[in-house]
Design a protein around this motif. Structure first.
Motif, short mmCIF file in Angstrom:
data_model
loop_
_atom_site.label_atom_id
_atom_site.label_comp_id
_atom_site.label_asym_id
_atom_site.label_seq_id
_atom_site.Cartn_x
_atom_site.Cartn_y
_atom_site.Cartn_z
N MET A 199 0.83 -1.17 0.00
CA MET A 199 0.00 0.00 0.00
C MET A 199 0.89 1.25 0.00
O MET A 199 1.73 1.41 0.87
N MET A 200 0.67 2.11 -0.97
CA MET A 200 1.47 3.31 -1.11
C MET A 200 1.31 4.24 0.11
O MET A 200 2.21 4.98 0.46
N GLU A 201 0.17 4.16 0.77
CA GLU A 201 -0.12 5.04 1.90
C GLU A 201 0.63 4.65 3.16
O GLU A 201 0.61 5.37 4.14
N GLU A 202 1.32 3.52 3.15
CA GLU A 202 2.00 2.99 4.33
C GLU A 202 2.87 4.03 5.03
O GLU A 202 2.92 4.09 6.25
N LYS A 203 3.55 4.87 4.28
CA LYS A 203 4.49 5.82 4.88
C LYS A 203 3.83 7.17 5.24
O LYS A 203 4.43 7.97 5.94
N ARG A 204 2.63 7.39 4.74
CA ARG A 204 1.97 8.66 5.02
C ARG A 204 1.38 8.67 6.43
O ARG A 204 1.02 7.65 6.98
N LYS A 205 1.29 9.86 6.96
CA LYS A 205 0.59 10.09 8.21
C LYS A 205 -0.68 10.84 7.83
O LYS A 205 -0.60 11.93 7.25
N ILE A 206 -1.84 10.26 8.12
CA ILE A 206 -3.09 10.81 7.61
C ILE A 206 -4.11 11.01 8.73
O ILE A 206 -4.40 10.08 9.47
N VAL A 207 -4.65 12.21 8.81
CA VAL A 207 -5.78 12.51 9.69
C VAL A 207 -7.04 12.32 8.86
O VAL A 207 -7.15 12.88 7.76
N PHE A 208 -7.99 11.55 9.39
CA PHE A 208 -9.31 11.37 8.76
C PHE A 208 -10.31 12.16 9.60
O PHE A 208 -10.38 11.98 10.82
N TYR A 209 -11.09 13.01 8.95
CA TYR A 209 -11.98 13.91 9.67
C TYR A 209 -13.30 14.07 8.92
O TYR A 209 -13.38 13.79 7.71
N ASP A 210 -14.34 14.50 9.63
CA ASP A 210 -15.63 14.77 9.02
C ASP A 210 -15.53 16.08 8.24
O ASP A 210 -15.43 17.15 8.84
N GLY A 211 -15.54 16.00 6.94
CA GLY A 211 -15.38 17.17 6.09
C GLY A 211 -16.53 18.14 6.14
O GLY A 211 -16.41 19.28 5.70
N ASP A 212 -17.69 17.73 6.70
CA ASP A 212 -18.86 18.59 6.78
C ASP A 212 -19.01 19.25 8.15
O ASP A 212 -19.99 19.94 8.40
N ASP A 243 2.31 4.68 10.34
CA ASP A 243 3.12 3.46 10.34
C ASP A 243 2.28 2.18 10.19
O ASP A 243 2.50 1.18 10.87
N GLY A 244 1.31 2.25 9.28
CA GLY A 244 0.51 1.06 8.98
C GLY A 244 -0.58 0.75 9.99
O GLY A 244 -1.24 -0.28 9.88
N LYS A 245 -0.81 1.63 10.96
CA LYS A 245 -1.83 1.40 11.98
C LYS A 245 -2.81 2.55 12.02
O LYS A 245 -2.44 3.71 11.79
N MET A 246 -4.06 2.21 12.34
CA MET A 246 -5.10 3.23 12.47
C MET A 246 -5.41 3.43 13.95
O MET A 246 -5.66 2.48 14.67
N TYR A 247 -5.37 4.68 14.36
CA TYR A 247 -5.70 5.05 15.74
C TYR A 247 -6.98 5.87 15.71
O TYR A 247 -7.30 6.50 14.71
N GLU A 248 -7.70 5.87 16.84
CA GLU A 248 -8.93 6.63 16.87
C GLU A 248 -9.11 7.35 18.20
O GLU A 248 -8.43 7.06 19.19
N LYS A 249 -9.99 8.31 18.19
CA LYS A 249 -10.37 9.11 19.35
C LYS A 249 -9.15 9.74 20.03
O LYS A 249 -8.29 10.31 19.37
N SER A 250 -9.07 9.62 21.36
CA SER A 250 -8.01 10.31 22.09
C SER A 250 -6.63 9.79 21.72
O SER A 250 -5.66 10.55 21.66
N LYS A 251 -6.53 8.49 21.45
CA LYS A 251 -5.23 7.94 21.09
C LYS A 251 -4.74 8.57 19.78
O LYS A 251 -3.56 8.89 19.63
N ALA A 252 -5.65 8.75 18.84
CA ALA A 252 -5.31 9.39 17.57
C ALA A 252 -4.85 10.83 17.80
O ALA A 252 -3.84 11.27 17.25
N ALA A 253 -5.57 11.56 18.64
CA ALA A 253 -5.24 12.96 18.90
C ALA A 253 -3.85 13.08 19.52
O ALA A 253 -3.06 13.95 19.13
N PHE A 254 -3.53 12.20 20.47
CA PHE A 254 -2.21 12.27 21.10
C PHE A 254 -1.09 11.82 20.17
O PHE A 254 0.02 12.32 20.26
N ARG A 255 -1.40 10.91 19.25
CA ARG A 255 -0.38 10.53 18.25
C ARG A 255 -0.08 11.72 17.34
O ARG A 255 1.07 11.96 16.99
N VAL A 256 -1.10 12.46 16.97
CA VAL A 256 -0.91 13.64 16.13
C VAL A 256 -0.09 14.69 16.88
O VAL A 256 0.80 15.33 16.32
N ALA A 257 -0.39 14.87 18.17
CA ALA A 257 0.26 15.91 18.97
C ALA A 257 1.78 15.73 19.05
O ALA A 257 2.49 16.71 19.25
#
Length: 133
Positions: free
Chosen positions: A1-14, A66-80
């Motif tokens: 998967m080409m996205e493997e190396k990207r760091k991506i935030v998924f958010y509600d666009g609306d 890094d090939g893993k999906m995080y959510e909620k507070s864990k995702a926010a702290f990974r971004v921070a």
């Protein structure tokens, strides 16, 4: 998967609050390495399906790293951890047990539509490259 190396935030666009969150991440991402994809996009739907994850919930903040999906507070702290000092110090709240952090996250998520109505991210030409649709 080409996205493997990207760091991506998924958010509600609306969601205005979610768009405001994206603007904050763009402002404080010290290296400019975080990308963004609306949950409503075909890209997001395909990626979640390829990873065999449940359909994404619009009220949940997701972060892929890094090939893993995080959510909620864990995702926010990974971004921070990508934020410039002193904003990255928010990670000290990782000492709070995850169920409590996620409960607090859920309280904000329930009210997100009322917290910031109508905010739209207006990225610079350089920042537009960080958006995946």
């Amino acid at each position: 998967m080409m996205e493997e190396k990207r760091k991506i935030v998924f958010y509600d666009g609306d969601c205005g609050f979610c768009n405001l969150s994206v603007a904050v991440v763009m402002k404080y991402d010290r290296e400019g390495v975080i990308h963004f994809a609306p949950i409503q996009s075909a890209f997001t739907q395909k990626m979640f399906a390829e990873m065999k994850l449940p359909k994404p919930d619009l009220s949940t903040f997701y972060f892929y790293e890094d090939g893993k999906m995080y959510e909620k507070s864990k995702a926010a702290f990974r971004v921070a951890k990508y934020f410039r000092f002193p904003r990255n110090l928010v990670r000290v709240f990782l000492i709070v047990p995850r169920p409590i952090r996620d409960w607090a996250y859920d309280q904000v998520a329930k009210r997100r539509q009322r917290l910031s109505k109508g905010f739209c991210v207006m990225p610079t030409p350089e920042q537009r490259q960080l958006f995946i649709v």
